[in-house]
Design an enzyme around this catalytic site. Structure first.
Site, PDB file in Angstrom:
ATOM      1  N   LEU A 232     -21.940  56.762  -6.374  1.00 40.00           N
ATOM      2  CA  LEU A 232     -21.783  57.979  -7.187  1.00 40.00           C
ATOM      3  C   LEU A 232     -20.376  58.049  -7.775  1.00 40.00           C
ATOM      4  O   LEU A 232     -20.151  58.614  -8.829  1.00 40.00           O
ATOM      5  CB  LEU A 232     -22.032  59.223  -6.338  1.00 40.00           C
ATOM      6  CG  LEU A 232     -23.479  59.503  -5.947  1.00 40.00           C
ATOM      7  CD1 LEU A 232     -23.545  60.575  -4.868  1.00 40.00           C
ATOM      8  CD2 LEU A 232     -24.292  59.921  -7.160  1.00 40.00           C
TER       9      LEU A 232
ATOM     10  N   VAL B  41     -18.384  57.272  -2.580  1.00 44.51           N
ATOM     11  CA  VAL B  41     -19.530  58.134  -2.266  1.00 44.51           C
ATOM     12  C   VAL B  41     -20.811  57.475  -2.792  1.00 44.51           C
ATOM     13  O   VAL B  41     -20.868  57.048  -3.953  1.00 44.51           O
ATOM     14  CB  VAL B  41     -19.368  59.529  -2.905  1.00 44.51           C
ATOM     15  CG1 VAL B  41     -20.519  60.447  -2.516  1.00 44.51           C
ATOM     16  CG2 VAL B  41     -18.045  60.162  -2.501  1.00 44.51           C
TER      17      VAL B  41
ATOM     18  N   ASP C 161      -7.013  71.077  -1.731  1.00 43.58           N
ATOM     19  CA  ASP C 161      -7.262  70.257  -2.918  1.00 43.58           C
ATOM     20  C   ASP C 161      -8.332  70.874  -3.824  1.00 43.58           C
ATOM     21  O   ASP C 161      -9.285  70.210  -4.226  1.00 43.58           O
ATOM     22  CB  ASP C 161      -7.674  68.841  -2.477  1.00 43.58           C
ATOM     23  CG  ASP C 161      -7.384  67.805  -3.554  1.00 43.58           C
ATOM     24  OD1 ASP C 161      -6.696  68.138  -4.540  1.00 43.58           O
ATOM     25  OD2 ASP C 161      -7.854  66.654  -3.416  1.00 43.58           O
TER      26      ASP C 161
ATOM     27  N   LYS D 148     -20.301  59.762   2.076  1.00 45.85           N
ATOM     28  CA  LYS D 148     -18.903  59.474   1.750  1.00 45.85           C
ATOM     29  C   LYS D 148     -18.344  58.536   2.807  1.00 45.85           C
ATOM     30  O   LYS D 148     -18.202  58.906   3.971  1.00 45.85           O
ATOM     31  CB  LYS D 148     -18.113  60.783   1.709  1.00 45.85           C
ATOM     32  CG  LYS D 148     -16.656  60.594   1.385  1.00 45.85           C
ATOM     33  CD  LYS D 148     -15.961  61.896   1.086  1.00 45.85           C
ATOM     34  CE  LYS D 148     -16.319  62.430  -0.286  1.00 45.85           C
ATOM     35  NZ  LYS D 148     -15.342  63.367  -0.839  1.00 45.85           N
TER      36      LYS D 148
ATOM     37  N   GLY E  38     -13.176  58.577  -4.692  1.00 47.61           N
ATOM     38  CA  GLY E  38     -12.041  59.492  -4.771  1.00 47.61           C
ATOM     39  C   GLY E  38     -10.999  59.118  -3.757  1.00 47.61           C
ATOM     40  O   GLY E  38     -11.015  58.010  -3.222  1.00 47.61           O
TER      41      GLY E  38
HETATM   42  N1  LIG Z   1     -22.394  65.849  -2.271  1.00 45.34           N
HETATM   43  C1  LIG Z   1     -22.336  65.203  -3.433  1.00 45.34           C
HETATM   44  N2  LIG Z   1     -23.384  65.208  -4.274  1.00 45.34           N
HETATM   45  C2  LIG Z   1     -23.317  64.564  -5.466  1.00 45.34           C
HETATM   46  N3  LIG Z   1     -22.246  63.903  -5.906  1.00 45.34           N
HETATM   47  C3  LIG Z   1     -21.164  63.868  -5.112  1.00 45.34           C
HETATM   48  C4  LIG Z   1     -21.154  64.503  -3.837  1.00 45.34           C
HETATM   49  N4  LIG Z   1     -19.933  64.306  -3.269  1.00 45.34           N
HETATM   50  C5  LIG Z   1     -19.235  63.580  -4.148  1.00 45.34           C
HETATM   51  N5  LIG Z   1     -19.959  63.310  -5.252  1.00 45.34           N
HETATM   52  C6  LIG Z   1     -19.516  62.561  -6.424  1.00 45.34           C
HETATM   53  O1  LIG Z   1     -18.905  61.372  -5.981  1.00 45.34           O
HETATM   54  C7  LIG Z   1     -17.742  61.094  -6.752  1.00 45.34           C
HETATM   55  C8  LIG Z   1     -16.567  60.866  -5.833  1.00 45.34           C
HETATM   56  O2  LIG Z   1     -16.325  62.059  -5.103  1.00 45.34           O
HETATM   57  P1  LIG Z   1     -15.046  62.270  -4.212  1.00 45.34           P
HETATM   58  O3  LIG Z   1     -15.116  63.646  -3.653  1.00 45.34           O
HETATM   59  O4  LIG Z   1     -14.906  61.161  -3.262  1.00 45.34           O
HETATM   60  O5  LIG Z   1     -13.883  62.101  -5.215  1.00 45.34           O
HETATM   61  P2  LIG Z   1     -13.286  63.070  -6.307  1.00 45.34           P
HETATM   62  O6  LIG Z   1     -13.666  64.485  -6.002  1.00 45.34           O
HETATM   63  O7  LIG Z   1     -13.671  62.514  -7.628  1.00 45.34           O
HETATM   64  O8  LIG Z   1     -11.756  62.841  -6.059  1.00 45.34           O
HETATM   65  P3  LIG Z   1     -10.884  63.394  -4.866  1.00 45.34           P
HETATM   66  O9  LIG Z   1     -11.052  62.514  -3.703  1.00 45.34           O
HETATM   67  O10 LIG Z   1      -9.573  63.344  -5.461  1.00 45.34           O
HETATM   68  O11 LIG Z   1     -11.321  64.793  -4.547  1.00 45.34           O
HETATM   69  C9  LIG Z   1     -17.543  62.258  -7.694  1.00 45.34           C
HETATM   70  O12 LIG Z   1     -18.016  61.884  -8.966  1.00 45.34           O
HETATM   71  C10 LIG Z   1     -18.418  63.343  -7.147  1.00 45.34           C
HETATM   72  O13 LIG Z   1     -18.955  64.124  -8.177  1.00 45.34           O
END
Ligand SMILES: Nc1ncnc2c1ncn2[C@@H]1O[C@H](COP(=O)(O)OP(=O)(O)OP(=O)(O)O)[C@@H](O)[C@H]1O
Length: 429
Positions: free
Chosen positions: A98, A106, A216, A120, A101
């Site tokens: 997905l 993820v 954050d 994640k 981050g």
């Molecule tokens: N529960 C979820 N359902 C759908 N998509 C998700 C979910 N959690 C994360 N994602 C998607 O996965 C990707 C990575 O998410 P992640 O939270 O690891 O990083 P981020 O929010 O982009 O950055 P950071 O770590 O700086 O917060 C993003 O595009 C996010 O929209």
């Protein structure tokens, strides 16, 4: 005669007897079928067929995980512990990425009953954190349930894998609708999203058993479900693991440049008010549908909150609303949101409202007081000629190597001359 009678009695007994046999046979059959079904269910619940090829890909996938199996745990509000193997199957060996981050990558996955999940996989599995601490922190996150918070179903803690299993948010992050997506969310929807998000943060700060500071808040961490209902993601993670180099990292707290409150960059006490600051920045981005900082714009407009304040202060807030392309019918609410945003980004944490008050102001159930100038401390500020290093601020504070560029790009509250002044201001927080 007697022969005929005895033959008739025999045949009657015979037919009675065969009726009983048939009934018994039916009962036995039913018992066997039930037993078979029970065995199948038990088999499925215990993991079904699980076999892997050499790369670890499941070659024969039978049902492995259903939410039913875990209902008891969920009812007890305990996050479920998954094995590495179970997550491999649920994610088809981590095929559907997905995104990634600061905490790791993820992946999308599913249980065989159709429940879709986001897994994640946390970076730095080798760090020496002890099991109990990880479990305790995951336990805390797992107990937090609110409509506006992403639900944690469970986790995996194995030697080479630490992962968190979340409910899947089909519409992804708010970030893409504000800055990238062609799908335009109506202003009304964005207003609803801001209220929902504020409620989620207020719950973390003020209502849940163990108060949680997010550290954050930003559009990337606001996920949207199928109805575009906002859910705050990644809460509790700041304590759980270290982030990559795109984030500042401090003892007990983290943030993203541009959203992090001034006190996160300086050796001052950090409270839940740092989330209020970040939420204020988020409100500016919702109003402007633009990033709070845009280097491509003329300098006076590059940092949206400051430009908006100059307009607001000279009673020209209408210009901000017009520049953001907000329709006349939404003006009143938009002006209210701008005022709330100014209250949230006050330099002094004590001057920022608590999140439950923010919710009420956004809903319109209480008046928004006229905010003081949030940029007062910048008067007379001179941009630093050299990047500010963490060591100048606090030995307990580490800012990653390449973040000096981010610092310089970010909100200019980071300048050294300000430190002395805010020391005095923050002493009264
Ligand atoms: N529960 C979820 N359902 C759908 N998509 C998700 C979910 N959690 C994360 N994602 C998607 O996965 C990707 C990575 O998410 P992640 O939270 O690891 O990083 P981020 O929010 O982009 O950055 P950071 O770590 O700086 O917060 C993003 O595009 C996010 O929209």
């Amino acid at each position: 005669m007697s022969d005929t009678t005895s033959t008739m009695t025999d045949s009657t007994n015979h037919s009675d007897y065969s009726g009983v046999v048939i009934a018994i046979a039916i009962v036995v059959l039913i018992v066997k079928i039930s037993l078979f079904c029970w065995c199948i269910n038990k088999f499925k619940a215990n993991g079904g067929f699980r076999s892997y090829n050499q790369t670890g890909t499941p070659v024969k996938k039978f049902m492995t995980l259903t939410m039913d199996k875990f209902l008891n745990d969920m009812e007890r509000e305990k996050p479920i512990r998954f094995t590495d193997q179970q997550l491999r199957i649920a994610t088809d060996n981590y095929t559907y990425l997905l995104g990634s981050g600061g905490f790791g990558a993820v992946y999308k996955g599913s249980f065989s009953d159709g429940t879709i999940i986001a897994v994640k996989v946390l970076r730095g599995s080798s760090d020496k954190r002890i099991d109990e601490q990880f479990m305790a922190e995951v336990g805390t996150i797992g107990k937090v349930h609110h409509l506006n918070l992403v639900r944690l179903y469970g986790f995996c803690f194995e030697r080479h894998l630490r992962a968190l299993v979340y409910e899947y948010m089909v519409n992804g992050a708010l970030e893409k609708y504000l800055f990238h997506e062609s799908t335009i969310l109506s202003f009304e929807k964005l207003h609803e999203i801001s209220i929902g998000t504020a409620r989620g943060i207020a719950y973390l700060h003020e209502e849940c058993q163990q108060r949680i500071i997010h550290y954050d808040i930003k559009p990337g961490n606001i996920l949207l479900d199928r109805n575009f209902c906002p859910k705050v993601a990644d809460f509790g993670l700041a304590k759980l693991c270290n982030r990559d180099h795109t984030h500042i990292s401090m003892t007990g707290g983290r943030g993203t440049p541009g959203y992090a409150a001034p006190e996160l960059w300086m050796p001052f006490p950090v409270t839940h008010k740092c989330d209020v600051y970040s939420f204020g920045i988020l409100l500016f981005e919702i109003i402007g549908r633009r990033r709070n900082h845009n280097d491509n714009l003329p300098e006076s407009q590059a940092w949206f909150p400051k430009w908006a304040w100059e307009k607001f202060d000279s009673e020209q807030v209408g210009e901000v609303i017009t520049a953001c392309g907000i329709e006349d019918k939404d003006r009143e609410i938009a002006e209210r949101i701008v005022k709330v945003a100014f209250s949230c980004v006050q330099y002094r944490p004590g001057a920022r409202p608590v999140m439950s008050a923010v919710v009420k102001m956004l809903e319109g159930s209480v008046e928004v007081p006229k905010p003081p100038n949030p940029f007062q401390h910048l008067i007379g500020w001179v941009p630093p000629t050299q990047p500010v290093h963490a060591s100048q601020a606090d030995t307990d504070t580490t800012i990653c190597s390449d973040s000096s560029a981010l610092l310089a790009k970010s909100v200019p509250v980071l300048a050294t001359p300000v430190v002395t002044k805010c020391e005095i201001e923050l002493a009264s927080v």
